[in-house]
Design a protein around this motif. Structure first.
Motif, PDB file in Angstrom:
ATOM      1  N   HIS A 164       0.815  -1.228   0.000  1.00 22.07           N
ATOM      2  CA  HIS A 164       0.000   0.000   0.000  1.00 22.07           C
ATOM      3  C   HIS A 164       0.848   1.277   0.000  1.00 22.07           C
ATOM      4  CE1 HIS A 164      -3.040  -2.929   0.956  1.00 22.07           C
ATOM      5  NE2 HIS A 164      -2.591  -3.111   2.185  1.00 22.07           N
ATOM      6  N   ILE A 165       2.113   1.169  -0.465  1.00 15.96           N
ATOM      7  CA  ILE A 165       2.944   2.379  -0.477  1.00 15.96           C
ATOM      8  C   ILE A 165       2.591   3.283  -1.658  1.00 15.96           C
ATOM      9  CG2 ILE A 165       4.880   1.394  -1.809  1.00 15.96           C
ATOM     10  CD1 ILE A 165       6.770   2.983   0.092  1.00 15.96           C
ATOM     11  N   ASP A 170       0.791   8.656  -3.582  1.00 17.56           N
ATOM     12  CA  ASP A 170      -0.151   9.526  -4.311  1.00 17.56           C
ATOM     13  C   ASP A 170      -0.727  10.597  -3.394  1.00 17.56           C
ATOM     14  OD1 ASP A 170       0.282   8.031  -6.562  1.00 17.56           O
ATOM     15  OD2 ASP A 170      -1.528   6.803  -6.334  1.00 17.56           O
ATOM     16  N   GLU A 171      -0.989  10.216  -2.153  1.00 17.40           N
ATOM     17  CA  GLU A 171      -1.630  11.127  -1.199  1.00 17.40           C
ATOM     18  C   GLU A 171      -0.636  12.087  -0.554  1.00 17.40           C
ATOM     19  OE1 GLU A 171      -4.761  12.759   1.114  1.00 17.40           O
ATOM     20  OE2 GLU A 171      -4.856  11.375  -0.582  1.00 17.40           O
ATOM     21  N   ILE A 248      -6.191   5.417   4.146  1.00 16.64           N
ATOM     22  CA  ILE A 248      -6.463   6.604   3.332  1.00 16.64           C
ATOM     23  C   ILE A 248      -7.781   6.404   2.589  1.00 16.64           C
ATOM     24  CG2 ILE A 248      -5.623   8.040   1.424  1.00 16.64           C
ATOM     25  CD1 ILE A 248      -2.771   7.026   2.110  1.00 16.64           C
ATOM     26  N   MET A 249      -8.741   7.320   2.816  1.00 15.91           N
ATOM     27  CA  MET A 249     -10.036   7.240   2.146  1.00 15.91           C
ATOM     28  C   MET A 249      -9.904   7.728   0.701  1.00 15.91           C
ATOM     29  SD  MET A 249     -13.092   6.216   2.603  1.00 15.91           S
ATOM     30  CE  MET A 249     -13.296   6.155   4.401  1.00 15.91           C
ATOM     31  N   GLN A 250     -10.334   6.889  -0.231  1.00 20.08           N
ATOM     32  CA  GLN A 250     -10.281   7.222  -1.646  1.00 20.08           C
ATOM     33  C   GLN A 250     -11.539   7.970  -2.078  1.00 20.08           C
ATOM     34  OE1 GLN A 250      -7.255   5.978  -3.671  1.00 20.08           O
ATOM     35  NE2 GLN A 250      -6.887   6.320  -1.496  1.00 20.08           N
ATOM     36  N   LEU A 255     -11.427   2.463   1.425  1.00 24.10           N
ATOM     37  CA  LEU A 255     -10.349   2.791   2.362  1.00 24.10           C
ATOM     38  C   LEU A 255      -9.122   1.943   2.029  1.00 24.10           C
ATOM     39  CD1 LEU A 255      -9.805   4.482   5.054  1.00 24.10           C
ATOM     40  CD2 LEU A 255     -10.156   2.301   6.238  1.00 24.10           C
ATOM     41  N   VAL A 256      -8.018   2.616   1.649  1.00 24.81           N
ATOM     42  CA  VAL A 256      -6.748   1.897   1.445  1.00 24.81           C
ATOM     43  C   VAL A 256      -6.093   1.719   2.806  1.00 24.81           C
ATOM     44  CG1 VAL A 256      -4.453   1.967   0.413  1.00 24.81           C
ATOM     45  CG2 VAL A 256      -6.416   2.815  -0.879  1.00 24.81           C
TER      46      VAL A 256
END
Length: 297
Positions: A164-165, A170-171, A248-250, A255-256
């Motif tokens: 999940h990196i 991206d965020e 992280i909410m997309q 949710l990632v």
């Protein structure tokens, strides 16, 4: 951004202090050791990008230090520049035969030493020896290490990935991603210092994948310690909101999850391998299984 980490091994305080001040001013992190054994101990704690090594030391000579560095897996790739008052051809040849990369004679020109240091570090990076972000040995050195494995016994190869990196990058951006890679590097070295052996090898294989080759008997403790400390330490890289919601909410409402380690483990104790590709492919498959298992938990 640091130009790299230099270890100065020199028992003359005036010289070592001058070099420390000069190279710190040039943007390097500088560690100093007055004895050969101190240098070896410092390398255990934090691998330098280059070593400036005096031949005449109070406890062991520079040749002995160089020999230990070159025959110890974790330090075998580090460039070494000999610093010596001797200008005899036989002494220079002795150093180069032991694997030193360069030498400079006292009294030396500091600008010349600066250029030789910069060239040695850049050469290693340019030849794909070390990763520019983490400073760890990369592809060519990893391949060399794997070939060595085929000739030895009682080893365990760990392929360690950060899951999940990409969404994190991206965020939060590339700089934050690089900090995660450096955090993981530090963690791998610290855990291996505590539970591994001096013949272990830590490498940076791809952007989000690391390699640990260990001769340690208790690999389970290494793996559990890596997972636990990563899960705790990675939280500091997220915002309070992302920590609270567990990822992280997309934009699409998915949710990632927070980053985790997935680890593929292969050992010569469990099976025989015919070539290095078989080792890496088996480890990659074991890592995929580990990642799927964690996703279901």
């Amino acid at each position: 951004m640091s130009n790299g980490r230099i270890l100065i091994v020199e028992d003359d305080f005036d010289i070592s202090n001058m070099l420390r001040i000069f190279f710190t001013g040039q943007g390097y992190h500088v560690d100093v050791a007055a004895r050969g054994n101190d240098a070896l101990e410092l390398c255990r704690k934090k691998l330098p990008d280059l070593i400036v090594l005096d031949i005449m030391l109070p406890d062991m000579n520079g040749y002995e230090v160089c020999k230990v560095m070159r025959t110890t897996t974790r330090t075998s790739h580090i460039p070494i520049i000999f610093l010596t008052q001797k200008d005899e051809r036989s002494d220079r040849i002795a150093g180069l035969e032991l694997g030193a990369d360069d030498y400079i004679t006292k009294p030396f020109d500091i600008e010349e030493l600066k250029l030789r240091v910069r060239t040695a570090i850049n050469t290693y990076k340019r030849h794909n020896m070390t990763d520019p972000i983490t400073g760890l040995p990369s592809s060519r050195l990893i391949e060399d290490q794997l070939r060595n494995l085929m000739r030895t016994k009682d080893w365990t190869y760990l392929q360690i990935g950060i899951d999940h990196i990409e969404p994190f990058s991206d965020e939060y951006g590339f700089l934050a991603r690089d900090e995660v890679l450096r955090f993981t590097t530090l963690l791998l070295n610290e855990v291996d210092d505590e539970h591994g052996t001096l013949d272990d090898f830590v490498g940076h294989a791809t952007s989000n994948t690391f390699v640990l080759v260990t001769k340690a008997e208790n690999v389970t403790s290494i793996v559990s310690e890596l997972r636990q400390q990563f899960d705790e330490g990675i939280l500091a890289h997220y915002s309070f909101i992302d920590r609270e919601q567990g990822g992280i909410m997309q934009p699409d409402g998915n949710l990632v999850p927070l980053m985790k380690l997935s680890i593929g483990i292969v050992s010569d104790k469990a099976q025989r391998f015919s070539d290095i590709r078989e080792i890496t492919e088996t480890a990659a498959e074991m890592r995929r299984l580990d990642r799927d298992k964690q996703a279901q938990q």
